[in-house]
Scaffold this motif. Structure first.
Motif, PDB file in Angstrom:
ATOM      1  N   LEU A 143      60.404 -63.267   2.297  1.00 11.94           N
ATOM      2  CA  LEU A 143      59.666 -62.172   1.670  1.00 11.94           C
ATOM      3  C   LEU A 143      58.284 -61.998   2.365  1.00 11.94           C
ATOM      4  O   LEU A 143      57.650 -63.088   2.863  1.00 11.94           O
ATOM      5  CB  LEU A 143      59.369 -62.328   0.008  1.00 11.94           C
ATOM      6  N   SER A 144      57.732 -60.858   2.531  1.00  6.62           N
ATOM      7  CA  SER A 144      56.376 -60.815   3.116  1.00  6.62           C
ATOM      8  C   SER A 144      55.041 -61.350   1.971  1.00  6.62           C
ATOM      9  O   SER A 144      55.134 -61.062   0.987  1.00  6.62           O
ATOM     10  CB  SER A 144      55.888 -59.376   3.363  1.00  6.62           C
ATOM     11  N   ALA A 145      54.314 -61.865   2.739  1.00 10.80           N
ATOM     12  CA  ALA A 145      53.108 -62.574   1.955  1.00 10.80           C
ATOM     13  C   ALA A 145      52.356 -61.164   1.352  1.00 10.80           C
ATOM     14  O   ALA A 145      51.461 -61.718   0.253  1.00 10.80           O
ATOM     15  CB  ALA A 145      52.411 -63.289   3.055  1.00 10.80           C
ATOM     16  N   SER A 146      52.522 -60.294   1.782  1.00 17.15           N
ATOM     17  CA  SER A 146      51.901 -58.999   1.148  1.00 17.15           C
ATOM     18  C   SER A 146      52.504 -58.743   0.131  1.00 17.15           C
ATOM     19  O   SER A 146      51.621 -57.745  -0.734  1.00 17.15           O
ATOM     20  CB  SER A 146      52.020 -57.811   1.971  1.00 17.15           C
ATOM     21  N   PHE A 147      53.542 -59.235  -0.545  1.00  9.88           N
ATOM     22  CA  PHE A 147      54.008 -59.075  -1.661  1.00  9.88           C
ATOM     23  C   PHE A 147      53.204 -59.670  -3.050  1.00  9.88           C
ATOM     24  O   PHE A 147      53.660 -59.450  -4.045  1.00  9.88           O
ATOM     25  CB  PHE A 147      55.649 -59.342  -1.864  1.00  9.88           C
ATOM     26  N   ALA A 148      52.534 -60.634  -2.656  1.00 12.67           N
ATOM     27  CA  ALA A 148      51.717 -61.533  -3.591  1.00 12.67           C
ATOM     28  C   ALA A 148      51.214 -60.776  -4.760  1.00 12.67           C
ATOM     29  O   ALA A 148      50.993 -61.511  -5.887  1.00 12.67           O
ATOM     30  CB  ALA A 148      50.914 -62.494  -2.825  1.00 12.67           C
ATOM     31  N   GLU A 149      50.484 -59.716  -4.589  1.00 13.71           N
ATOM     32  CA  GLU A 149      49.729 -59.113  -5.679  1.00 13.71           C
ATOM     33  C   GLU A 149      50.586 -58.027  -6.300  1.00 13.71           C
ATOM     34  O   GLU A 149      49.900 -57.243  -7.331  1.00 13.71           O
ATOM     35  CB  GLU A 149      48.517 -58.551  -5.050  1.00 13.71           C
ATOM     36  N   ARG A 150      51.887 -57.730  -6.023  1.00 12.88           N
ATOM     37  CA  ARG A 150      52.827 -57.029  -6.996  1.00 12.88           C
ATOM     38  C   ARG A 150      53.145 -57.713  -8.246  1.00 12.88           C
ATOM     39  O   ARG A 150      53.041 -59.001  -8.426  1.00 12.88           O
ATOM     40  CB  ARG A 150      53.775 -56.480  -6.085  1.00 12.88           C
ATOM     41  N   PHE A 151      53.806 -56.863  -9.140  1.00 17.23           N
ATOM     42  CA  PHE A 151      54.429 -57.155 -10.324  1.00 17.23           C
ATOM     43  C   PHE A 151      56.058 -57.585 -10.167  1.00 17.23           C
ATOM     44  O   PHE A 151      56.607 -56.842  -9.284  1.00 17.23           O
ATOM     45  CB  PHE A 151      54.055 -56.434 -11.417  1.00 17.23           C
ATOM     46  N   PRO A 152      56.573 -58.084 -11.108  1.00 21.24           N
ATOM     47  CA  PRO A 152      58.142 -58.362 -10.684  1.00 21.24           C
ATOM     48  C   PRO A 152      58.895 -57.116 -10.887  1.00 21.24           C
ATOM     49  O   PRO A 152      59.722 -57.102 -10.517  1.00 21.24           O
ATOM     50  CB  PRO A 152      58.397 -59.322 -12.125  1.00 21.24           C
ATOM     51  N   HIS A 153      58.301 -56.096 -11.666  1.00 24.46           N
ATOM     52  CA  HIS A 153      59.152 -54.824 -11.830  1.00 24.46           C
ATOM     53  C   HIS A 153      59.398 -54.000 -10.807  1.00 24.46           C
ATOM     54  O   HIS A 153      60.116 -53.243 -10.567  1.00 24.46           O
ATOM     55  CB  HIS A 153      58.470 -53.895 -12.952  1.00 24.46           C
ATOM     56  N   GLU A 154      58.410 -54.261  -9.551  1.00 24.67           N
ATOM     57  CA  GLU A 154      58.446 -53.681  -8.403  1.00 24.67           C
ATOM     58  C   GLU A 154      59.579 -54.147  -7.379  1.00 24.67           C
ATOM     59  O   GLU A 154      59.518 -53.771  -6.286  1.00 24.67           O
ATOM     60  CB  GLU A 154      57.096 -53.728  -7.734  1.00 24.67           C
ATOM     61  N   PHE A 155      60.178 -55.205  -7.807  1.00 22.89           N
ATOM     62  CA  PHE A 155      61.196 -55.669  -6.755  1.00 22.89           C
ATOM     63  C   PHE A 155      62.706 -55.386  -7.432  1.00 22.89           C
ATOM     64  O   PHE A 155      63.075 -55.311  -8.583  1.00 22.89           O
ATOM     65  CB  PHE A 155      60.955 -57.327  -6.612  1.00 22.89           C
ATOM     66  N   SER A 156      63.673 -55.756  -6.344  1.00 18.66           N
ATOM     67  CA  SER A 156      65.109 -55.831  -6.930  1.00 18.66           C
ATOM     68  C   SER A 156      65.487 -57.039  -7.465  1.00 18.66           C
ATOM     69  O   SER A 156      64.527 -58.021  -7.425  1.00 18.66           O
ATOM     70  CB  SER A 156      65.876 -55.325  -5.539  1.00 18.66           C
ATOM     71  N   GLY A 157      66.536 -57.043  -8.023  1.00 16.68           N
ATOM     72  CA  GLY A 157      67.062 -58.494  -8.472  1.00 16.68           C
ATOM     73  C   GLY A 157      67.073 -59.412  -7.679  1.00 16.68           C
ATOM     74  O   GLY A 157      66.757 -60.657  -7.676  1.00 16.68           O
ATOM     75  N   GLY A 158      67.553 -59.256  -6.383  1.00 13.86           N
ATOM     76  CA  GLY A 158      67.717 -60.372  -5.390  1.00 13.86           C
ATOM     77  C   GLY A 158      66.149 -60.926  -4.875  1.00 13.86           C
ATOM     78  O   GLY A 158      66.035 -62.223  -4.679  1.00 13.86           O
ATOM     79  N   GLN A 159      65.270 -60.007  -4.754  1.00  8.30           N
ATOM     80  CA  GLN A 159      64.090 -60.312  -4.374  1.00  8.30           C
ATOM     81  C   GLN A 159      63.242 -61.088  -5.483  1.00  8.30           C
ATOM     82  O   GLN A 159      62.566 -61.734  -5.123  1.00  8.30           O
ATOM     83  CB  GLN A 159      63.152 -58.873  -4.223  1.00  8.30           C
ATOM     84  N   ARG A 160      63.528 -60.761  -6.748  1.00  6.09           N
ATOM     85  CA  ARG A 160      63.190 -61.564  -7.852  1.00  6.09           C
ATOM     86  C   ARG A 160      63.678 -62.809  -7.798  1.00  6.09           C
ATOM     87  O   ARG A 160      62.854 -63.656  -7.967  1.00  6.09           O
ATOM     88  CB  ARG A 160      63.167 -61.050  -9.087  1.00  6.09           C
TER      89      ARG A 160
END
Length: 332
Positions: A153-170
Motif C-alpha cells: 500500500l502507498s504510504a500516502s494512505f496513512a491518514e485515511r480511515f478504514p471505510h475508504e478501503f476495500s476488504g483486501g486493502q483493510r
C-alpha cells in the motif's frame, strides 16, 4: 492423550503444544452441577522456525480457540504451551508470556471488525508501537510508512480511515499492524475467508512473501483446504476439538490416513465429470457437552470397530512425518 508430532527442522520448534484443553462453563445442568463444553480436548502440535502449520477443520472444531490460547487471548484449561522456550501456561505463565508477547501477533478473520472506524490508518498501525513505547514521532511515522509499503500500500494512505478501503486493502492494513513490532510468530485466523477468490490469492501471496523476507512462522487457521495447501508446509486436521491427523501437505493430500481427512478431501468440489468420488461421512459432530468415551468419529465412521466405542485413539506416527489418531493403524 495425544502424542506430539515433531518437526524435522534442525532448530527447536518455536511453538510446542502438549495436551492442550479448553473447557467453557455454559450454565447449569438440568440435574444439578454445571454444563461444561470441552471445545479443545488434548491437542498437541509443534511449529518450527519459518514454518507454516495449517490447522483445518469444520466450523466449531476449536481452531480459533486454539489460536487465541496460543497468544494469551484465552486461558488454557489444561495442558502446556511453550513459546520460544518459555512455558506460558500454569503457575507464573502470564509473567513468562509477557516476556515473549512482542514476538507474537494475531491476524483476525474480519478486517472490517479488526479496525476501529474512528481511527486513521496511521494510528491503527502504530497502536502496538505506542503501547511498546520508545519511538519518537518521526520514527513512528517512518515505521508506519515502511509497514504500509511492505504490505503493498502507498504510504500516502496513512491518514485515511478504514471505510475508504476495500476488504483486501483493510486486511493488508491489519497485517501491517501485526508486523509493527517485528514478531516471529503470527496466528492467522481465517485471514482470507471473507475475501473474494482473486483477493484471497493476493493476500496468501503477500503472507508467503513476508515469510520469506522476515523469517516469520505462521499458524494458518482455515476451513478451505485449497488455501491451506497453497500456504502450509505441514497440515493438522482438527475434528471436535482433537487433532486426528498431521502430515506434510504432500503426504496428507496424496494419501490421507484418517477417515475424517479423507471425507474432508472428498467434499472439495472438483471439475471432473463421471469420476466416482469417495463417500462423504454422514451424520453430525458429537455434542461437545457430552463427548463419547471413545473415538469422537465413532457414530459417523464407516470403518468403526467395537473398540472405537470405548477406547479413544492416540495420535501416533504411522510413517515418517505422518501421524494419525485411528485404531485402523494400531499394531495388531
Amino acid at each position: 492423550m495425544s502424542e506430539a508430532v515433531s518437526t524435522d527442522m534442525s532448530d527447536a520448534p518455536i511453538v510446542r503444544v502438549r495436551d492442550l484443553a479448553k473447557t467453557f462453563d455454559v450454565g447449569r445442568a438440568p440435574k444439578g452441577g454445571r454444563l461444561l463444553l470441552r471445545a479443545v480436548n488434548g491437542v498437541s502440535f509443534e511449529v518450527g522456525r519459518e514454518e507454516t502449520l495449517g490447522l483445518v477443520g469444520e466450523s466449531g472444531s476449536g481452531k480459533s480457540t486454539i489460536g487465541r490460547m496460543l497468544v494469551g487471548l484465552l486461558p488454557a484449561s489444561a495442558g502446556e504451551i511453550r513459546l520460544f522456550g518459555e512455558t506460558v501456561t500454569g503457575p507464573g505463565g502470564r509473567k513468562r508470556l509477557a516476556k515473549v508477547r512482542r514476538r507474537l501477533q494475531f491476524v483476525f478473520q474480519d478486517p472490517h471488525a479488526s479496525l476501529d472506524p474512528r481511527m486513521r490508518v496511521s494510528d491503527s498501525i502504530a497502536e502496538p508501537i505506542d503501547i511498546a513505547g520508545g519511538f519518537s514521532r518521526k520514527d513512528r511515522a517512518d515505521r508506519v510508512a515502511e509497514l504500509l509499503e511492505m504490505v503493498g500500500l502507498s504510504a500516502s494512505f496513512a491518514e485515511r480511515f478504514p471505510h475508504e478501503f476495500s476488504g483486501g486493502q483493510r486486511q493488508r492494513i491489519v497485517i501491517a499492524r501485526a508486523l509493527a513490532l517485528n514478531p516471529d510468530f503470527v496466528v492467522c485466523d481465517e485471514p482470507v475467508s471473507s475475501l473474494d477468490v482473486s483477493m484471497q490469492a493476493q493476500i496468501v501471496n503477500l503472507l508467503l512473501d513476508l515469510q520469506d523476507r522476515l523469517g516469520l512462522s505462521y499458524l494458518f487457521i482455515a476451513h478451505d483446504l485449497a488455501v491451506v495447501r497453497s500456504v502450509s508446509r505441514r497440515v493438522a486436521v482438527l475434528y471436535a476439538g482433537e487433532v486426528v491427523e498431521v502430515a506434510e501437505k504432500r503426504l496428507l493430500y496424496a494419501a490421507p490416513q484418517h477417515p475424517y481427512t479423507r471425507a474432508l478431501l472428498a467434499a472439495v468440489p472438483r471439475p471432473v465429470v463421471g469420476r466416482e468420488r469417495p463417500p462423504v461421512i454422514k451424520g453430525e459432530v458429537p455434542s461437545l457437552l457430552d463427548r463419547p468415551p471413545g473415538c469422537s468419529l465413532f457414530a459417523r465412521c464407516p470403518h468403526a470397530m467395537e473398540r472405537c466405542r470405548s477406547e479413544p485413539p492416540r495420535l501416533r506416527e504411522i510413517a515418517p512425518g505422518h501421524s494419525a489418531a485411528c485404531h485402523l493403524h494400531d499394531a495388531a
